[in-house]
Design a protein around this motif. Structure first.
Motif, PDB file in Angstrom:
ATOM      1  N   LEU A 225      15.730  32.958   1.705  1.00 47.95           N
ATOM      2  CA  LEU A 225      16.622  32.985   2.247  1.00 47.95           C
ATOM      3  C   LEU A 225      16.796  31.862   0.524  1.00 47.95           C
ATOM      4  CD1 LEU A 225      19.310  32.769   4.126  1.00 47.95           C
ATOM      5  CD2 LEU A 225      18.495  31.203   5.054  1.00 47.95           C
ATOM      6  N   ALA A 226      15.914  30.791   0.633  1.00 42.89           N
ATOM      7  CA  ALA A 226      16.225  30.263  -0.960  1.00 42.89           C
ATOM      8  C   ALA A 226      16.714  30.929  -2.155  1.00 42.89           C
ATOM      9  CB  ALA A 226      15.392  29.086  -1.191  1.00 42.89           C
TER      10      ALA A 226
ATOM     11  N   SER B 285      23.223  44.435   9.121  1.00 44.64           N
ATOM     12  CA  SER B 285      23.696  43.463   8.368  1.00 44.64           C
ATOM     13  C   SER B 285      24.170  43.567   6.996  1.00 44.64           C
ATOM     14  CB  SER B 285      22.560  41.781   8.292  1.00 44.64           C
ATOM     15  OG  SER B 285      21.951  41.847  10.094  1.00 44.64           O
ATOM     16  N   GLY B 286      23.966  44.142   6.807  1.00 45.91           N
ATOM     17  CA  GLY B 286      24.651  44.157   4.977  1.00 45.91           C
ATOM     18  C   GLY B 286      26.477  44.360   4.929  1.00 45.91           C
ATOM     19  N   MET B 287      27.024  45.042   5.591  1.00 45.43           N
ATOM     20  CA  MET B 287      28.281  45.013   5.916  1.00 45.43           C
ATOM     21  C   MET B 287      29.178  45.529   4.578  1.00 45.43           C
ATOM     22  SD  MET B 287      28.385  41.350   8.514  1.00 45.43           S
ATOM     23  CE  MET B 287      27.085  41.227   9.165  1.00 45.43           C
ATOM     24  N   GLY B 288      28.358  46.132   3.647  1.00 51.66           N
ATOM     25  CA  GLY B 288      29.485  46.571   2.539  1.00 51.66           C
ATOM     26  C   GLY B 288      29.091  45.957   1.248  1.00 51.66           C
ATOM     27  N   TRP B 289      27.787  45.185   1.322  1.00 52.66           N
ATOM     28  CA  TRP B 289      27.106  44.412   0.206  1.00 52.66           C
ATOM     29  C   TRP B 289      25.652  45.085  -0.392  1.00 52.66           C
ATOM     30  CZ3 TRP B 289      26.775  38.355  -0.389  1.00 52.66           C
ATOM     31  CH2 TRP B 289      26.519  37.916  -2.274  1.00 52.66           C
ATOM     32  N   TYR B 290      26.077  46.264  -0.985  1.00 55.30           N
ATOM     33  CA  TYR B 290      24.845  47.092  -1.126  1.00 55.30           C
ATOM     34  C   TYR B 290      23.783  46.968  -2.252  1.00 55.30           C
ATOM     35  CZ  TYR B 290      28.806  48.648  -4.259  1.00 55.30           C
ATOM     36  OH  TYR B 290      29.967  48.759  -5.055  1.00 55.30           O
TER      37      TYR B 290
ATOM     38  N   PHE C 227      34.772  36.049   2.530  1.00 53.67           N
ATOM     39  CA  PHE C 227      34.618  35.145   2.084  1.00 53.67           C
ATOM     40  C   PHE C 227      33.162  34.981   3.359  1.00 53.67           C
ATOM     41  CE2 PHE C 227      33.249  30.820   0.980  1.00 53.67           C
ATOM     42  CZ  PHE C 227      33.408  30.766  -0.223  1.00 53.67           C
ATOM     43  N   ILE C 228      33.989  35.208   4.255  1.00 50.39           N
ATOM     44  CA  ILE C 228      32.977  34.666   5.176  1.00 50.39           C
ATOM     45  C   ILE C 228      32.208  35.314   5.812  1.00 50.39           C
ATOM     46  CG2 ILE C 228      32.605  34.690   8.549  1.00 50.39           C
ATOM     47  CD1 ILE C 228      35.541  33.320   7.895  1.00 50.39           C
ATOM     48  N   ILE C 229      32.253  36.903   5.391  1.00 52.99           N
ATOM     49  CA  ILE C 229      31.294  38.137   5.736  1.00 52.99           C
ATOM     50  C   ILE C 229      30.288  37.953   4.741  1.00 52.99           C
ATOM     51  CG2 ILE C 229      30.899  40.491   4.987  1.00 52.99           C
ATOM     52  CD1 ILE C 229      31.592  39.457   8.623  1.00 52.99           C
ATOM     53  N   ASN C 230      31.162  37.195   2.826  1.00 49.24           N
ATOM     54  CA  ASN C 230      29.481  37.138   1.840  1.00 49.24           C
ATOM     55  C   ASN C 230      28.667  36.107   2.490  1.00 49.24           C
ATOM     56  OD1 ASN C 230      30.376  38.712  -0.391  1.00 49.24           O
ATOM     57  ND2 ASN C 230      31.866  39.283   0.913  1.00 49.24           N
ATOM     58  N   LEU C 231      29.100  35.020   3.027  1.00 49.40           N
ATOM     59  CA  LEU C 231      28.423  34.239   3.257  1.00 49.40           C
ATOM     60  C   LEU C 231      27.847  34.427   4.431  1.00 49.40           C
ATOM     61  CD1 LEU C 231      30.426  30.981   3.239  1.00 49.40           C
ATOM     62  CD2 LEU C 231      28.948  31.772   1.135  1.00 49.40           C
TER      63      LEU C 231
ATOM     64  N   VAL D 276      26.468  37.301   5.457  1.00 53.84           N
ATOM     65  CA  VAL D 276      25.245  38.761   5.149  1.00 53.84           C
ATOM     66  C   VAL D 276      23.927  38.011   4.537  1.00 53.84           C
ATOM     67  CG1 VAL D 276      24.639  40.689   2.922  1.00 53.84           C
ATOM     68  CG2 VAL D 276      27.002  40.278   4.568  1.00 53.84           C
ATOM     69  N   PRO D 277      23.992  36.829   3.365  1.00 54.97           N
ATOM     70  CA  PRO D 277      22.833  37.294   2.940  1.00 54.97           C
ATOM     71  C   PRO D 277      21.925  36.457   4.179  1.00 54.97           C
ATOM     72  CG  PRO D 277      23.834  36.189   1.590  1.00 54.97           C
ATOM     73  CD  PRO D 277      24.965  36.556   2.742  1.00 54.97           C
ATOM     74  N   VAL D 278      22.203  35.619   4.729  1.00 55.25           N
ATOM     75  CA  VAL D 278      21.209  34.632   6.119  1.00 55.25           C
ATOM     76  C   VAL D 278      20.351  36.028   6.866  1.00 55.25           C
ATOM     77  CG1 VAL D 278      21.915  33.278   8.102  1.00 55.25           C
ATOM     78  CG2 VAL D 278      22.345  32.658   5.671  1.00 55.25           C
ATOM     79  N   LEU D 279      22.073  36.874   7.531  1.00 59.50           N
ATOM     80  CA  LEU D 279      21.656  37.420   8.581  1.00 59.50           C
ATOM     81  C   LEU D 279      20.705  38.790   7.753  1.00 59.50           C
ATOM     82  CD1 LEU D 279      24.709  38.337  10.045  1.00 59.50           C
ATOM     83  CD2 LEU D 279      23.895  37.622  11.267  1.00 59.50           C
ATOM     84  N   LEU D 280      20.610  39.148   6.804  1.00 56.19           N
ATOM     85  CA  LEU D 280      19.451  39.917   6.482  1.00 56.19           C
ATOM     86  C   LEU D 280      18.275  39.144   5.651  1.00 56.19           C
ATOM     87  CD1 LEU D 280      22.007  42.023   3.391  1.00 56.19           C
ATOM     88  CD2 LEU D 280      20.027  43.198   5.175  1.00 56.19           C
ATOM     89  N   VAL D 281      18.366  38.374   5.638  1.00 56.85           N
ATOM     90  CA  VAL D 281      16.908  37.677   5.599  1.00 56.85           C
ATOM     91  C   VAL D 281      16.025  37.463   6.301  1.00 56.85           C
ATOM     92  CG1 VAL D 281      15.881  35.983   4.723  1.00 56.85           C
ATOM     93  CG2 VAL D 281      16.888  36.352   3.113  1.00 56.85           C
ATOM     94  N   PHE D 282      17.130  36.881   7.555  1.00 59.72           N
ATOM     95  CA  PHE D 282      16.467  37.107   8.752  1.00 59.72           C
ATOM     96  C   PHE D 282      16.039  37.826   9.306  1.00 59.72           C
ATOM     97  CE2 PHE D 282      17.043  36.689  13.345  1.00 59.72           C
ATOM     98  CZ  PHE D 282      16.659  35.299  14.289  1.00 59.72           C
TER      99      PHE D 282
END
Length: 303
Positions: free
Chosen positions: A5-6, A201-206, A284-288, A290-296
């Motif tokens: 995550l870091a 969890s990608g939600m479009g951020w391929y 903006f909220i989704i972009n924050l 996505v990384p958390v959900l993907l890593v988790f």
């Protein structure tokens, strides 16, 4: 998990600290993001081309990516349409011309072709050179840093983002429906639930989803994530104008993480100036998230 995550959040927030009014500098940042994105897709294609049993691999990718796309996007539309029914909002019309759909489709085609070029190179070079596992992660770190700079200098007011009740509402409905769609896809394909949740969890951020799932489970899953998320962007080109007049939350939510960048002109042209703050807040909220959900979800042991 915290280390992974870091790797994503630290460069994102470091980039967000950099503010600049220099047009040339920001133009260079935007160019750099595109170059790194193409490089990531090329490396992913190379890794895919160097796999064994390709005759079995490619149909498997196509089937899984299609099932994920249909279920996730379909559930997004159904749930967001219900939100629109109970929390409707009017829109204004804008006169600003948006980029042609042909140009946007051409941009998406170039991304797919970069994966194809990498695939051919990897196929031809598999007996001479192997792509090191996780090599695209280093490119991703630089890309995320540049995205942070882009977010900071996009004119987004954080107060408007986090106090926009419709933006928050759409984000919740969109995220929950995406995750449920991922679970349904996993059940249909007899996959572990954690894999379904990770893909959704990608939600479009391929660029992010493809690298993280490639590192977690190999290039097959990186490719599934890429095509699933890219299909959202392509579908948005046609569906946003169709839904915007009577289903504003549905139109904005369909864009997912791309509401903050490549589909924003379509949202503005279709929904008017009132739709822009909503799209920025949601994006903006989704972009924050996505990384958390993907890593988790990508770090949950499969079993």
């Amino acid at each position: 998990m915290l280390e992974s995550l870091a790797i994503i959040l630290v460069p994102l927030f470091l980039g967000y600290l950099i503010k600049s009014n220099n047009v040339t500098f920001m133009h260079g940042i935007n160019k750099g993001i595109m170059v790194l994105l193409y490089l990531i897709l090329f490396v992913m294609g190379c890794s895919l081309g160097q796999l064994d049993n390709l005759a079995q691999t490619l149909p498997d990718i196509a089937v899984k990516a299609t099932v994920f796309s249909v279920l996730i996007h379909g559930l997004n539309i159904a749930c967001l349409a219900l939100y629109d029914r109970y929390y409707p909002a009017k829109t204004l019309k804008a006169n600003k011309e948006m980029p042609s759909r042909l140009k946007l489709i051409w941009d998406s085609t170039k991304m797919c072709s970069m994966v194809g070029v990498g695939f051919i190179v990897g196929l031809l070079s598999k007996h001479y050179f192997l792509i090191p596992h996780g090599s695209s992660t280093y490119v991703l770190i630089v890309l995320i840093f540049l995205v942070g700079i882009q977010l900071r200098n996009s004119g987004i007011n954080l107060r408007e983002v986090f106090f926009n009740k419709h933006g928050i509402g759409i984000s919740i409905v969109f995220t929950v429906s995406s995750l449920v769609g991922g679970i349904l896809a996993a059940l249909c394909l007899s996959l572990p639930i954690s894999q379904g949740l990770a893909v959704s969890s990608g939600m479009g951020w391929y660029s992010l989803s493809s690298v993280l799932l490639n590192d977690a489970w190999g290039p097959i899953w990186g490719s599934i994530a890429f095509f699933n998320d890219l299909s959202r962007e392509i579908a948005s080109l046609f569906l946003i104008p169709l839904f915007m007049r009577h289903y504003r939350a549905t139109a904005v939510g369909l864009a997912g993480a791309t509401a903050l960048d490549c589909t924003l002109p379509i949202i503005q042209r279709s929904g008017g100036v009132e739709a822009v703050p909503l799209a920025l807040s949601f994006g903006f909220i989704i972009n924050l998230l996505v990384p958390v959900l993907l890593v988790f979800f990508s770090r949950i042991p499969l079993g």
